[in-house]
Design a protein around this motif. Structure first.
Motif, mmCIF file in Angstrom:
data_model
loop_
_atom_site.group_PDB
_atom_site.id
_atom_site.type_symbol
_atom_site.label_atom_id
_atom_site.label_comp_id
_atom_site.label_asym_id
_atom_site.label_seq_id
_atom_site.Cartn_x
_atom_site.Cartn_y
_atom_site.Cartn_z
ATOM 1 N N ALA A 278 0.824 -1.206 0.000
ATOM 2 C CA ALA A 278 0.000 0.000 0.000
ATOM 3 C C ALA A 278 0.862 1.260 0.000
ATOM 4 C CB ALA A 278 -0.930 -0.010 1.207
ATOM 5 N N LEU A 279 1.920 1.265 0.791
ATOM 6 C CA LEU A 279 2.796 2.439 0.859
ATOM 7 C C LEU A 279 3.528 2.671 -0.456
ATOM 8 C CD1 LEU A 279 4.297 1.896 4.425
ATOM 9 C CD2 LEU A 279 2.616 3.637 3.749
ATOM 10 N N VAL A 280 4.021 1.608 -1.054
ATOM 11 C CA VAL A 280 4.753 1.749 -2.316
ATOM 12 C C VAL A 280 3.823 2.234 -3.424
ATOM 13 C CG1 VAL A 280 6.011 0.458 -4.082
ATOM 14 C CG2 VAL A 280 6.485 0.039 -1.676
ATOM 15 N N GLU A 281 2.575 1.795 -3.387
ATOM 16 C CA GLU A 281 1.608 2.212 -4.410
ATOM 17 C C GLU A 281 1.050 3.616 -4.143
ATOM 18 O OE1 GLU A 281 -0.225 -1.972 -6.094
ATOM 19 O OE2 GLU A 281 -1.205 -1.041 -4.358
ATOM 20 N N HIS A 282 1.331 4.172 -2.961
ATOM 21 C CA HIS A 282 0.857 5.518 -2.611
ATOM 22 C C HIS A 282 2.050 6.328 -2.082
ATOM 23 C CE1 HIS A 282 -2.782 2.993 -2.484
ATOM 24 N NE2 HIS A 282 -3.433 4.094 -2.808
ATOM 25 N N PRO A 283 2.923 6.791 -2.970
ATOM 26 C CA PRO A 283 4.156 7.464 -2.531
ATOM 27 C C PRO A 283 3.900 8.709 -1.703
ATOM 28 C CG PRO A 283 3.862 7.625 -4.917
ATOM 29 C CD PRO A 283 2.861 6.644 -4.432
ATOM 30 N N ASP A 284 2.756 9.385 -1.900
ATOM 31 C CA ASP A 284 2.462 10.553 -1.074
ATOM 32 C C ASP A 284 2.270 10.156 0.386
ATOM 33 O OD1 ASP A 284 0.089 9.164 -1.865
ATOM 34 O OD2 ASP A 284 -1.118 10.890 -1.260
ATOM 35 N N LEU A 289 4.464 9.433 6.002
ATOM 36 C CA LEU A 289 4.914 8.575 7.088
ATOM 37 C C LEU A 289 6.399 8.796 7.366
ATOM 38 C CD1 LEU A 289 4.090 6.311 9.053
ATOM 39 C CD2 LEU A 289 4.663 4.661 7.268
ATOM 40 N N ARG A 290 7.172 8.917 6.305
ATOM 41 C CA ARG A 290 8.629 9.100 6.470
ATOM 42 C C ARG A 290 8.950 10.444 7.130
ATOM 43 N NH1 ARG A 290 12.593 6.218 4.116
ATOM 44 N NH2 ARG A 290 11.310 5.373 2.443
ATOM 45 N N SER A 291 8.160 11.465 6.803
ATOM 46 C CA SER A 291 8.433 12.803 7.354
ATOM 47 C C SER A 291 7.896 12.982 8.767
ATOM 48 C CB SER A 291 7.810 13.873 6.448
ATOM 49 O OG SER A 291 6.389 13.830 6.542
ATOM 50 N N GLY A 292 7.039 12.071 9.197
ATOM 51 C CA GLY A 292 6.416 12.213 10.503
ATOM 52 C C GLY A 292 5.088 12.932 10.453
ATOM 53 N N ALA A 293 4.678 13.392 9.273
ATOM 54 C CA ALA A 293 3.381 14.066 9.154
ATOM 55 C C ALA A 293 2.232 13.108 9.466
ATOM 56 C CB ALA A 293 3.220 14.641 7.743
ATOM 57 N N LEU A 303 -3.395 1.143 7.548
ATOM 58 C CA LEU A 303 -2.879 0.053 6.725
ATOM 59 C C LEU A 303 -3.598 -1.254 7.039
ATOM 60 C CD1 LEU A 303 0.903 0.998 6.805
ATOM 61 C CD2 LEU A 303 -0.653 1.194 4.848
ATOM 62 N N LEU A 304 -4.009 -1.439 8.274
ATOM 63 C CA LEU A 304 -4.828 -2.608 8.614
ATOM 64 C C LEU A 304 -6.209 -2.506 7.978
ATOM 65 C CD1 LEU A 304 -3.867 -3.056 12.365
ATOM 66 C CD2 LEU A 304 -3.626 -4.814 10.600
ATOM 67 N N LEU A 354 -6.378 5.785 0.511
ATOM 68 C CA LEU A 354 -5.488 5.509 1.633
ATOM 69 C C LEU A 354 -5.131 6.826 2.302
ATOM 70 C CD1 LEU A 354 -3.780 3.232 3.056
ATOM 71 C CD2 LEU A 354 -1.877 3.992 1.609
ATOM 72 N N ASP A 355 -5.451 6.944 3.591
ATOM 73 C CA ASP A 355 -5.200 8.164 4.344
ATOM 74 C C ASP A 355 -4.617 7.773 5.698
ATOM 75 O OD1 ASP A 355 -5.134 10.568 5.652
ATOM 76 O OD2 ASP A 355 -7.312 10.904 5.633
ATOM 77 N N LEU A 356 -3.309 7.870 5.829
ATOM 78 C CA LEU A 356 -2.644 7.437 7.051
ATOM 79 C C LEU A 356 -2.975 8.302 8.252
ATOM 80 C CD1 LEU A 356 0.916 6.421 5.768
ATOM 81 C CD2 LEU A 356 -1.170 5.059 5.883
ATOM 82 N N ARG A 357 -3.630 9.425 8.019
ATOM 83 C CA ARG A 357 -4.058 10.281 9.132
ATOM 84 C C ARG A 357 -5.556 10.152 9.400
ATOM 85 N NH1 ARG A 357 -0.444 15.082 6.588
ATOM 86 N NH2 ARG A 357 -1.013 13.845 4.769
ATOM 87 N N ARG A 358 -6.175 9.138 8.869
ATOM 88 C CA ARG A 358 -7.616 8.948 9.041
ATOM 89 C C ARG A 358 -7.950 8.769 10.523
ATOM 90 N NH1 ARG A 358 -11.550 7.291 5.559
ATOM 91 N NH2 ARG A 358 -9.987 6.789 3.951
#
Length: 423
Positions: A278-284, A289-293, A303-304, A354-358
């Motif tokens: 999921a992360l590789v397919e959504h580079p934004d 995640l890498r920046s800590g945002a 991701l779950l 995909l929204d890691l801040r959801r």
């Protein structure tokens, strides 16, 4: 069973495990959620396994959670928790597993088992799991740089990560750890010829259920021998704690060894590479995640939701009832689809994004009700460590080829995830 609501052709099939080799059928789930939220599904013979009587597919979040919470109406005990019916002769054996029990017996066993997870064991587990993620990823990256720059995350890292963590927790000797993966593949991957090989046939020429006493005899014999060893030579591990717990009978101990070996291994084994994909397919999102945002704990939850390790679970109606307007009869199979509930527009805004801040994120990837996953805390912990070490170790990952998915309508797993790093 109650006749299907309308023409069968109008109902998308979500049973055939071969569908899932091409990806989770979210488009079919959407049709069912919108038009047939509790839908009759046929259960034809497939991949050498015999036909069954059919079942109700439950795809909306509200209905899935209602079924999981209502153990009086929807039983885990009556027919166990797999879509296909077990052999009637095997059912008493299968019902000994905590997963296939209803309250109050389920609660008694869960309480006994939970006491084995002491703060000291958890702290030791945390330290080793993080170091293991770092070591496995560093080794894979080093080998890739010495070669063509690519590696397959599943065999090189995530299979080993989940397996070694589980073996540590249980207290399985290093020389025997390969057995855990073998048993997991045999039980979880039984629908996939690459994982299980040719099915074992019984005297009637039909495949033998991988959860039957005959197919689990070697695992149970090993569990008994290891438990006896732990009583003679106790250590700070889960199996020692359970083997010396007087409230657990021998059969219950063996069943818990089976449950933890399979579920404890395959939850992380399926979720970790799915999250990376999921992360590789959504580079934004990877960048956030890498920046800590996007903080790691929230990212783990999203991701779950996006890649739930378990696709479906079965219950059996203990009485006549009505669910989403459909009359469900006593004895009917009722199957909740976690992956469908996790994309329900009635609960999640823009669910196909995909929204890691959801937040909030009420996904059902670990189930719900009394049967919510006993190891959910450990799974989240392992996934958080893994993603943190992945970010620190693998620069600019991208796909080096198509992922290969497990043939299964039960477990959402990848058999292969080829990656390359930036030059």
């Amino acid at each position: 069973m109650t006749p299907p609501p309308g023409p069968a052709a109008a109902l998308p099939d979500v049973f055939d495990p071969r569908l899932y080799a091409d990806g989770v059928p979210y488009d079919r789930y959407r049709v069912l959620r919108d038009h047939h939220p509790v839908a009759r599904q046929e259960e034809p013979a497939v991949l050498g396994w015999p036909a069954g009587p059919g079942f109700w597919a439950v795809t909306r979040h509200a209905d899935v959670t209602a079924v999981l919470k209502d153990t009086t109406t929807y039983s885990s005990h009556l027919g166990a928790t797999q879509i296909r019916d077990p052999d009637p002769d095997d059912l008493p054996f299968i019902r000994r597993m905590m997963l296939n029990q209803d309250p109050p017996e389920h609660g008694r066993l869960r309480t006994v088992v939970s006491r084995a997870f002491t703060p000291r064991r958890i702290a030791r587990f945390e330290e080793r799991a993080r170091e293991r993620a770092r070591t496995l990823l560093a080794r894979a990256v080093s080998a890739a740089r010495a070669g063509d720059g690519g590696f397959d995350l599943v065999p090189a890292v995530t299979d080993e990560y989940a397996l070694l963590n589980l073996a540590d927790l249980l207290g399985v000797p290093e020389s025997d750890r390969g057995l855990l993966l073998h048993w997991t593949q045999r039980v979880i991957g039984y629908q996939d010829p690459d994982e299980a090989g040719e099915p074992v046939l019984g005297p009637d020429g039909r495949p033998v259920n991988p959860r039957s006493p005959a197919m689990l005899a070697d695992m149970f014999a090993y569990a008994g021998e290891l438990a006896a060893h732990k009583r003679r030579h106790p250590d700070d591990d889960i199996l020692t704690a359970l083997a010396t717990t007087p409230e657990l009978g021998a059969g219950e101990l063996e069943m818990f060894f089976f449950l933890l070996t399979v579920a404890g291994n395959d939850t992380v084994r399926g979720a970790a590479p799915g999250g990376v994909l999921a992360l590789v397919e959504h580079p934004d999102q990877l960048g956030a995640l890498r920046s800590g945002a996007a903080p790691v704990p929230g990212a783990v939850e999203e991701l779950l939701r996006w890649h739930p390790p378990v696709l479906s679970f079965r219950r059996t109606a203990a009485r006549d009832t009505v669910l989403a307007g459909q009359t469900v009869r006593r004895g009917d199979k009722v199957v909740v689809f976690h992956a469908a509930a996790n994309r329900d527009e009635r609960v999640f805004t823009d669910p196909d994004r995909l929204d890691l801040r959801r937040a909030p994120n009420p996904h059902v990837s670990f189930g719900g009700g009394p049967h919510v996953c006993l190891g959910a805390h450990f799974a989240r912990m392992q996934l958080a460590f893994f993603y943190e070490e992945f970010l620190a170790t693998v620069p600019e990952p991208r796909l080096a080829g198509p992922p290969v998915r497990l043939v299964s309508h039960f477990i959402n797993s990848l058999k292969s995830l080829p990656l390359r790093m930036a030059d």
